[in-house]
Scaffold this motif. Sequence first.
Motif, PDB file in Angstrom:
ATOM      1  N   ALA A 130       4.313   1.394  26.126  1.00  0.00           N
ATOM      2  CA  ALA A 130       4.161   1.626  24.685  1.00  0.00           C
ATOM      3  C   ALA A 130       2.693   1.603  24.275  1.00  0.00           C
ATOM      4  N   ALA A 131       1.893   0.750  24.920  1.00  0.00           N
ATOM      5  CA  ALA A 131       0.474   0.661  24.574  1.00  0.00           C
ATOM      6  C   ALA A 131      -0.265   1.939  24.953  1.00  0.00           C
ATOM      7  N   VAL A 132       0.120   2.554  26.069  1.00  0.00           N
ATOM      8  CA  VAL A 132      -0.497   3.819  26.475  1.00  0.00           C
ATOM      9  C   VAL A 132      -0.138   4.915  25.465  1.00  0.00           C
ATOM     10  N   LYS A 133       1.108   4.929  25.043  1.00  0.00           N
ATOM     11  CA  LYS A 133       1.517   5.910  24.029  1.00  0.00           C
ATOM     12  C   LYS A 133       0.719   5.722  22.737  1.00  0.00           C
ATOM     13  N   LYS A 134       0.468   4.474  22.376  1.00  0.00           N
ATOM     14  CA  LYS A 134      -0.294   4.205  21.153  1.00  0.00           C
ATOM     15  C   LYS A 134      -1.715   4.742  21.271  1.00  0.00           C
ATOM     16  N   LEU A 135      -2.322   4.618  22.457  1.00  0.00           N
ATOM     17  CA  LEU A 135      -3.663   5.179  22.664  1.00  0.00           C
ATOM     18  C   LEU A 135      -3.672   6.673  22.360  1.00  0.00           C
ATOM     19  N   ILE A 136      -2.665   7.368  22.884  1.00  0.00           N
ATOM     20  CA  ILE A 136      -2.572   8.816  22.682  1.00  0.00           C
ATOM     21  C   ILE A 136      -2.355   9.140  21.203  1.00  0.00           C
ATOM     22  N   ASP A 137      -1.457   8.388  20.568  1.00  0.00           N
ATOM     23  CA  ASP A 137      -1.180   8.606  19.141  1.00  0.00           C
ATOM     24  C   ASP A 137      -2.427   8.380  18.292  1.00  0.00           C
ATOM     25  N   GLU A 138      -3.315   7.512  18.770  1.00  0.00           N
ATOM     26  CA  GLU A 138      -4.540   7.222  18.024  1.00  0.00           C
ATOM     27  C   GLU A 138      -5.658   8.219  18.328  1.00  0.00           C
ATOM     28  N   GLY A 139      -5.366   9.185  19.205  1.00  0.00           N
ATOM     29  CA  GLY A 139      -6.317  10.252  19.466  1.00  0.00           C
ATOM     30  C   GLY A 139      -7.185  10.079  20.695  1.00  0.00           C
ATOM     31  N   TYR A 140      -6.925   9.069  21.497  1.00  0.00           N
ATOM     32  CA  TYR A 140      -7.708   8.888  22.721  1.00  0.00           C
ATOM     33  C   TYR A 140      -7.333   9.933  23.766  1.00  0.00           C
ATOM     34  N   GLN A 141      -8.328  10.344  24.538  1.00  0.00           N
ATOM     35  CA  GLN A 141      -8.121  11.241  25.664  1.00  0.00           C
ATOM     36  C   GLN A 141      -8.183  10.403  26.944  1.00  0.00           C
TER      37      GLN A 141
END
Length: 239
Positions: free
Chosen positions: A71-82
Amino acid sequence: MKTVDKMEVLHSQSAEYILQGETGKFLKLIPDTFLIKGKEKDGVFNQGYAIRHINRRDIILIDVVEEETKAAVKKLIDEGYQIKGLLITCDGILDNAYADLKTISKDANNAPIYAHPRNNFKDDFKTKDIMTQANDLKHFGIKVIDLPGNGGASVLVYSEINGGMLFPGDDAVGSSYDSDLNTFKRPEMKRENDDFGLAESWSAFEDEFSYFFPRKGKPAFNVEEGQQVDILNDLSRAK
Protein backbone atom coordinates in the motif's frame (compact mmCIF):
# COMPACT_ATOMS: atom_id res chain seq x y z
CA MET A 1 10.57 27.04 3.40
CA LYS A 2 9.87 24.80 6.36
CA THR A 3 12.55 24.88 9.03
CA VAL A 4 13.51 21.39 10.23
CA ASP A 5 13.84 21.26 13.99
CA LYS A 6 17.21 19.81 15.01
CA MET A 7 15.65 17.72 17.79
CA GLU A 8 13.15 16.29 15.31
CA VAL A 9 16.04 15.15 13.11
CA LEU A 10 17.89 13.61 16.04
CA HIS A 11 14.75 11.84 17.21
CA SER A 12 14.27 10.23 13.79
CA GLN A 13 17.74 8.73 14.10
CA SER A 14 16.89 6.43 16.97
CA ALA A 15 15.81 2.86 17.56
CA GLU A 16 12.80 4.14 19.50
CA TYR A 17 11.58 6.14 16.52
CA ILE A 18 11.75 3.09 14.25
CA LEU A 19 10.13 0.78 16.80
CA GLN A 20 7.25 3.18 17.31
CA GLY A 21 6.80 3.68 13.56
CA GLU A 22 3.86 2.05 11.85
CA THR A 23 4.54 -1.13 9.87
CA GLY A 24 4.11 -0.56 6.13
CA LYS A 25 4.64 3.19 6.31
CA PHE A 26 7.76 4.98 5.06
CA LEU A 27 9.60 6.57 7.98
CA LYS A 28 11.96 9.44 7.17
CA LEU A 29 15.31 8.78 8.85
CA ILE A 30 17.61 11.36 7.26
CA PRO A 31 17.19 13.74 4.30
CA ASP A 32 15.61 11.91 1.33
CA THR A 33 16.12 8.48 2.92
CA PHE A 34 13.31 6.36 4.34
CA LEU A 35 12.86 3.02 6.11
CA ILE A 36 9.79 0.82 5.83
CA LYS A 37 9.02 -2.02 8.22
CA GLY A 38 7.79 -5.25 6.69
CA LYS A 39 7.13 -8.77 7.91
CA GLU A 40 7.74 -9.40 11.60
CA LYS A 41 8.58 -12.73 13.23
CA ASP A 42 9.49 -13.29 16.88
CA GLY A 43 9.99 -9.57 17.40
CA VAL A 44 12.33 -9.19 14.41
CA PHE A 45 11.09 -7.30 11.37
CA ASN A 46 12.41 -6.90 7.85
CA GLN A 47 13.45 -3.43 6.76
CA GLY A 48 13.26 -2.01 3.26
CA TYR A 49 14.47 1.42 2.22
CA ALA A 50 13.79 4.24 -0.23
CA ILE A 51 16.09 6.96 -1.53
CA ARG A 52 14.48 10.08 -2.98
CA HIS A 53 16.30 12.19 -5.54
CA ILE A 54 16.88 15.84 -4.80
CA ASN A 55 14.35 16.65 -7.55
CA ARG A 56 11.72 15.22 -5.14
CA ARG A 57 10.14 13.30 -7.99
CA ASP A 58 12.35 10.27 -8.65
CA ILE A 59 12.77 7.54 -6.06
CA ILE A 60 14.36 4.09 -5.80
CA LEU A 61 13.34 1.25 -3.52
CA ILE A 62 15.64 -1.30 -1.89
CA ASP A 63 14.19 -4.69 -0.85
CA VAL A 64 10.61 -3.38 -0.74
CA VAL A 65 8.59 -6.41 -1.93
CA GLU A 66 6.39 -7.51 0.96
CA GLU A 67 2.61 -7.51 1.38
CA GLU A 68 3.00 -5.15 4.32
CA THR A 69 4.65 -2.54 2.06
CA LYS A 70 2.39 -2.81 -0.99
CA ALA A 71 0.00 0.00 0.00
CA ALA A 72 2.88 2.38 0.74
CA VAL A 73 4.33 1.84 -2.74
CA LYS A 74 0.94 2.58 -4.27
CA LYS A 75 0.76 5.78 -2.23
CA LEU A 76 4.13 6.90 -3.64
CA ILE A 77 2.75 6.50 -7.16
CA ASP A 78 -0.51 8.26 -6.28
CA GLU A 79 1.56 11.16 -4.94
CA GLY A 80 3.35 11.48 -8.27
CA TYR A 81 6.67 9.79 -7.55
CA GLN A 82 8.48 8.03 -10.38
CA ILE A 83 9.94 4.75 -9.11
CA LYS A 84 13.14 4.50 -11.13
CA GLY A 85 14.12 1.08 -9.87
CA LEU A 86 13.47 -1.62 -7.31
CA LEU A 87 16.78 -3.07 -6.12
CA ILE A 88 16.96 -6.64 -4.78
CA THR A 89 20.05 -7.33 -2.67
CA CYS A 90 19.84 -11.15 -2.53
CA ASP A 91 17.76 -14.28 -3.21
CA GLY A 92 16.29 -14.40 0.28
CA ILE A 93 14.48 -11.10 -0.16
CA LEU A 94 11.92 -12.80 -2.41
CA ASP A 95 11.07 -15.42 0.23
CA ASN A 96 8.67 -12.83 1.64
CA ALA A 97 7.53 -11.29 -1.65
CA TYR A 98 3.76 -10.92 -1.98
CA ALA A 99 3.70 -11.87 -5.69
CA ASP A 100 5.84 -12.72 -8.71
CA LEU A 101 8.30 -10.14 -10.02
CA LYS A 102 6.13 -9.16 -12.97
CA THR A 103 3.27 -8.27 -10.63
CA ILE A 104 5.55 -6.40 -8.23
CA SER A 105 6.97 -4.37 -11.12
CA LYS A 106 3.48 -3.62 -12.45
CA ASP A 107 2.29 -2.51 -9.01
CA ALA A 108 5.28 -0.14 -8.89
CA ASN A 109 4.11 1.51 -12.12
CA ASN A 110 6.21 -0.88 -14.23
CA ALA A 111 9.43 0.04 -12.45
CA PRO A 112 12.47 -1.98 -13.54
CA ILE A 113 13.76 -4.55 -11.05
CA TYR A 114 17.51 -4.79 -10.53
CA ALA A 115 19.10 -7.99 -9.24
CA HIS A 116 22.34 -9.95 -9.35
CA PRO A 117 22.60 -12.05 -12.56
CA ARG A 118 23.51 -15.13 -10.49
CA ASN A 119 20.35 -14.98 -8.41
CA ASN A 120 18.37 -18.22 -8.36
CA PHE A 121 14.94 -16.72 -8.84
CA LYS A 122 12.18 -19.18 -9.74
CA ASP A 123 10.67 -16.48 -11.92
CA ASP A 124 11.01 -15.79 -15.65
CA PHE A 125 10.62 -12.02 -15.30
CA LYS A 126 13.50 -10.20 -16.99
CA THR A 127 15.41 -8.34 -14.30
CA LYS A 128 18.15 -5.79 -14.98
CA ASP A 129 21.71 -6.74 -14.08
CA ILE A 130 22.39 -4.70 -10.96
CA MET A 131 26.15 -5.10 -11.45
CA THR A 132 26.24 -3.37 -14.82
CA GLN A 133 22.95 -1.53 -15.28
CA ALA A 134 22.98 0.22 -11.92
CA ASN A 135 24.60 3.01 -13.96
CA ASP A 136 21.00 3.79 -14.91
CA LEU A 137 20.71 5.07 -11.34
CA LYS A 138 23.88 7.14 -11.26
CA HIS A 139 21.95 10.30 -10.35
CA PHE A 140 21.32 8.59 -6.99
CA GLY A 141 25.06 8.20 -6.50
CA ILE A 142 24.68 4.41 -6.54
CA LYS A 143 27.59 1.97 -6.47
CA VAL A 144 27.05 -1.80 -6.28
CA ILE A 145 29.53 -4.27 -4.78
CA ASP A 146 29.38 -8.00 -5.54
CA LEU A 147 29.22 -10.27 -2.46
CA PRO A 148 29.31 -14.09 -2.18
CA GLY A 149 25.78 -14.38 -0.79
CA ASN A 150 24.28 -17.20 1.24
CA GLY A 151 24.42 -20.08 -1.20
CA GLY A 152 23.83 -17.77 -4.15
CA ALA A 153 24.69 -14.18 -4.91
CA SER A 154 24.11 -10.87 -3.19
CA VAL A 155 25.13 -7.24 -3.43
CA LEU A 156 25.99 -4.34 -1.22
CA VAL A 157 24.31 -1.11 -2.32
CA TYR A 158 26.25 2.07 -1.58
CA SER A 159 25.00 5.59 -2.16
CA GLU A 160 27.22 8.66 -1.84
CA ILE A 161 24.21 10.71 -0.74
CA ASN A 162 24.27 12.04 2.86
CA GLY A 163 27.99 11.45 3.21
CA GLY A 164 27.76 7.79 2.23
CA MET A 165 25.03 5.24 2.99
CA LEU A 166 25.43 1.46 3.04
CA PHE A 167 22.56 -0.96 2.39
CA PRO A 168 23.95 -4.50 2.96
CA GLY A 169 20.69 -6.42 2.72
CA ASP A 170 21.13 -9.67 4.65
CA ASP A 171 24.94 -9.57 4.56
CA ALA A 172 25.16 -7.71 7.85
CA VAL A 173 22.82 -8.05 10.82
CA GLY A 174 22.38 -5.20 13.26
CA SER A 175 21.93 -5.39 17.01
CA SER A 176 18.51 -6.21 18.37
CA TYR A 177 16.28 -3.22 19.02
CA ASP A 178 16.03 -4.20 22.68
CA SER A 179 19.83 -4.17 23.02
CA ASP A 180 22.01 -1.28 24.17
CA LEU A 181 24.55 -2.26 21.52
CA ASN A 182 24.77 -0.82 18.02
CA THR A 183 27.06 -3.33 16.33
CA PHE A 184 26.92 -5.56 13.24
CA LYS A 185 27.82 -9.15 12.47
CA ARG A 186 27.84 -11.45 9.46
CA PRO A 187 24.81 -13.74 9.08
CA GLU A 188 25.06 -17.48 9.53
CA MET A 189 26.16 -18.87 6.16
CA LYS A 190 25.31 -22.27 4.73
CA ARG A 191 28.83 -22.83 3.38
CA GLU A 192 32.16 -22.09 5.01
CA ASN A 193 33.62 -20.80 1.75
CA ASP A 194 30.79 -18.29 1.41
CA ASP A 195 31.40 -17.04 4.95
CA PHE A 196 35.11 -16.69 4.24
CA GLY A 197 34.39 -14.82 1.00
CA LEU A 198 31.97 -12.47 2.73
CA ALA A 199 34.51 -11.74 5.48
CA GLU A 200 37.12 -10.99 2.81
CA SER A 201 34.71 -8.68 0.99
CA TRP A 202 34.01 -6.68 4.14
CA SER A 203 37.74 -6.50 4.88
CA ALA A 204 38.38 -5.01 1.43
CA PHE A 205 35.60 -2.39 1.63
CA GLU A 206 37.09 1.12 1.51
CA ASP A 207 34.35 3.66 0.79
CA GLU A 208 33.57 6.07 3.61
CA PHE A 209 30.07 5.97 5.00
CA SER A 210 28.06 7.89 7.57
CA TYR A 211 25.03 5.58 7.72
CA PHE A 212 24.65 1.80 7.82
CA PHE A 213 21.18 0.47 7.01
CA PRO A 214 20.76 -3.34 7.37
CA ARG A 215 17.68 -5.39 6.49
CA LYS A 216 17.47 -6.65 10.07
CA GLY A 217 18.49 -4.93 13.27
CA LYS A 218 19.30 -1.40 14.32
CA PRO A 219 20.85 0.98 11.77
CA ALA A 220 23.89 3.09 12.61
CA PHE A 221 23.67 6.88 12.26
CA ASN A 222 26.38 9.54 11.99
CA VAL A 223 29.16 6.97 11.83
CA GLU A 224 32.54 8.49 12.57
CA GLU A 225 35.85 7.18 11.24
CA GLY A 226 36.67 5.10 14.30
CA GLN A 227 33.21 3.53 14.37
CA GLN A 228 33.46 2.72 10.65
CA VAL A 229 36.70 0.86 11.32
CA ASP A 230 35.05 -1.05 14.18
CA ILE A 231 32.06 -2.02 12.03
CA LEU A 232 34.22 -3.32 9.19
CA ASN A 233 36.51 -5.16 11.62
CA ASP A 234 33.52 -6.89 13.22
CA LEU A 235 32.16 -7.91 9.81
CA SER A 236 35.48 -9.28 8.61
CA ARG A 237 36.57 -11.01 11.84
CA ALA A 238 37.09 -14.78 11.73
CA LYS A 239 34.45 -16.77 13.60
